[in-house]
Design a protein around this motif. Structure first.
Motif, short mmCIF file in Angstrom:
data_model
loop_
_atom_site.label_atom_id
_atom_site.label_comp_id
_atom_site.label_asym_id
_atom_site.label_seq_id
_atom_site.Cartn_x
_atom_site.Cartn_y
_atom_site.Cartn_z
N ALA A 39 1.55 12.93 15.33
CA ALA A 39 0.85 12.41 16.51
C ALA A 39 1.32 11.00 16.85
O ALA A 39 1.50 10.67 18.02
CB ALA A 39 -0.65 12.43 16.27
N CYS A 40 1.52 10.17 15.83
CA CYS A 40 1.98 8.80 16.07
C CYS A 40 3.42 8.77 16.57
O CYS A 40 3.78 7.91 17.38
CB CYS A 40 1.86 7.99 14.78
N THR A 41 4.24 9.71 16.10
CA THR A 41 5.65 9.73 16.49
C THR A 41 5.86 10.33 17.87
O THR A 41 6.62 9.79 18.69
CB THR A 41 6.47 10.53 15.46
N LEU A 42 5.20 11.46 18.14
CA LEU A 42 5.43 12.20 19.39
C LEU A 42 4.43 11.84 20.48
O LEU A 42 4.60 12.29 21.62
CB LEU A 42 5.36 13.70 19.12
N GLY A 43 3.40 11.07 20.14
CA GLY A 43 2.38 10.76 21.14
C GLY A 43 1.56 11.97 21.53
O GLY A 43 1.19 12.12 22.71
N LEU A 44 1.27 12.85 20.57
CA LEU A 44 0.51 14.06 20.85
C LEU A 44 -0.92 13.71 21.23
O LEU A 44 -1.49 12.72 20.75
CB LEU A 44 0.49 14.98 19.63
N SER A 45 -1.51 14.52 22.09
CA SER A 45 -2.92 14.36 22.41
C SER A 45 -3.75 14.82 21.22
O SER A 45 -3.24 15.45 20.29
CB SER A 45 -3.29 15.18 23.64
#
Length: 251
Positions: free
Chosen positions: A88-94
């Motif tokens: 999530a931190c790397t890809l900016g996932l919701s």
């Protein structure tokens, strides 16, 4: 992929290996396997503690109703945290996308922990029994502590590291390839997961004595716009007064 990311996921992988070994069970494993605490720790490693804590708290709501029967692990929340927070931190996932990644990882973690326990039973317990028969104190200590710990770390850590090393590019391709209607459906499904966790929890504590407190907290949040922290303080005070008053009535 930059060096800093590799170092971060290596730390995360080692942390999971340590957690899966169950060493310092009371002081380390129990805390890390609570989503909020594990999410905060992994978030700090990844440089975004707020996002890590938020994801961990959501994972707590999903697995809120888990019951450990006979020591069986129904879901590995720390594995879910170790995989979902860095991605999530790397890809900016919701948040919804992150939960969809986390739930299958929790199941994968159960398989890993079960294999480690089986390995302990098949290898290290006979090793220690033989050492006891021979009166070898050194081998007893090694076979009941250091060796199982190193074996668990050597088995579990590489799995997490490989998943985090190759995971971002794979998941990014999958998310981009999904049609819009599937993405919306999956997001809607992930939004239901915390509600399912609460439903399982209510089923456990749902007695005629406790349900009124749940209803009171729900409607206080809805109508008085209180924060979770405010509700928690009010709930603690109300619980204390209830127990205190019951003690007075019982003499």
């Amino acid at each position: 992929m930059d060096t800093s990311y590799i170092i971060r996921i290596l730390i995360v992988a080692i942390l999971y290996g340590i957690g899966s070994s169950h060493i310092f069970h009371t002081y380390l494993w129990v805390w890390l396997y609570h989503g909020l605490v594990g999410g905060l720790v992994i978030g700090i490693v990844m440089g975004d503690p707020a996002k890590g804590a938020l994801i961990g708290a959501q994972l707590n709501t999903i697995f809120l109703g888990m019951v450990f029967y006979g020591g069986a692990l129904p879901a590995d929340t720390f594995m879910a945290t170790c995989i979902s927070v860095p991605l999530a931190c790397t890809l900016g996932l919701s948040l919804d996308e992150t939960l969809l990644v986390a739930v299958p990882c929790a199941t994968l973690g159960v398989l890993i922990v079960t294999f480690i326990r089986s390995m302990n039973t098949a290898i290290w317990i006979p090793y220690v029994e033989k050492a006891v028969q021979n009166g070898d104190v050194k081998r007893i200590k090694l076979g009941s502590g250091l060796y199982p710990f190193l074996a668990a770390v050597a088995l579990a850590s590489p799995i997490v590291f490989i998943a985090l090393y190759f995971g971002p590019s794979f998941i990014e391709v999958v998310i981009n390839a999904l049609p819009a209607w599937i993405s919306k459906s999956l997001n809607a499904l992930s939004s239901l997961l915390p509600a399912l966790g609460f439903a399982m929890y209510i089923r456990i504590i749902g007695t005629t004595k406790t349900i009124p407190f749940f209803i009171l907290g729900f409607f206080m949040m809805q109508f008085f716009n209180l924060s979770i922290f405010g509700i928690a303080i009010f709930g603690f005070a109300l619980a204390y007064l209830t127990v205190y008053m019951n003690k007075d009535l019982m003499g």
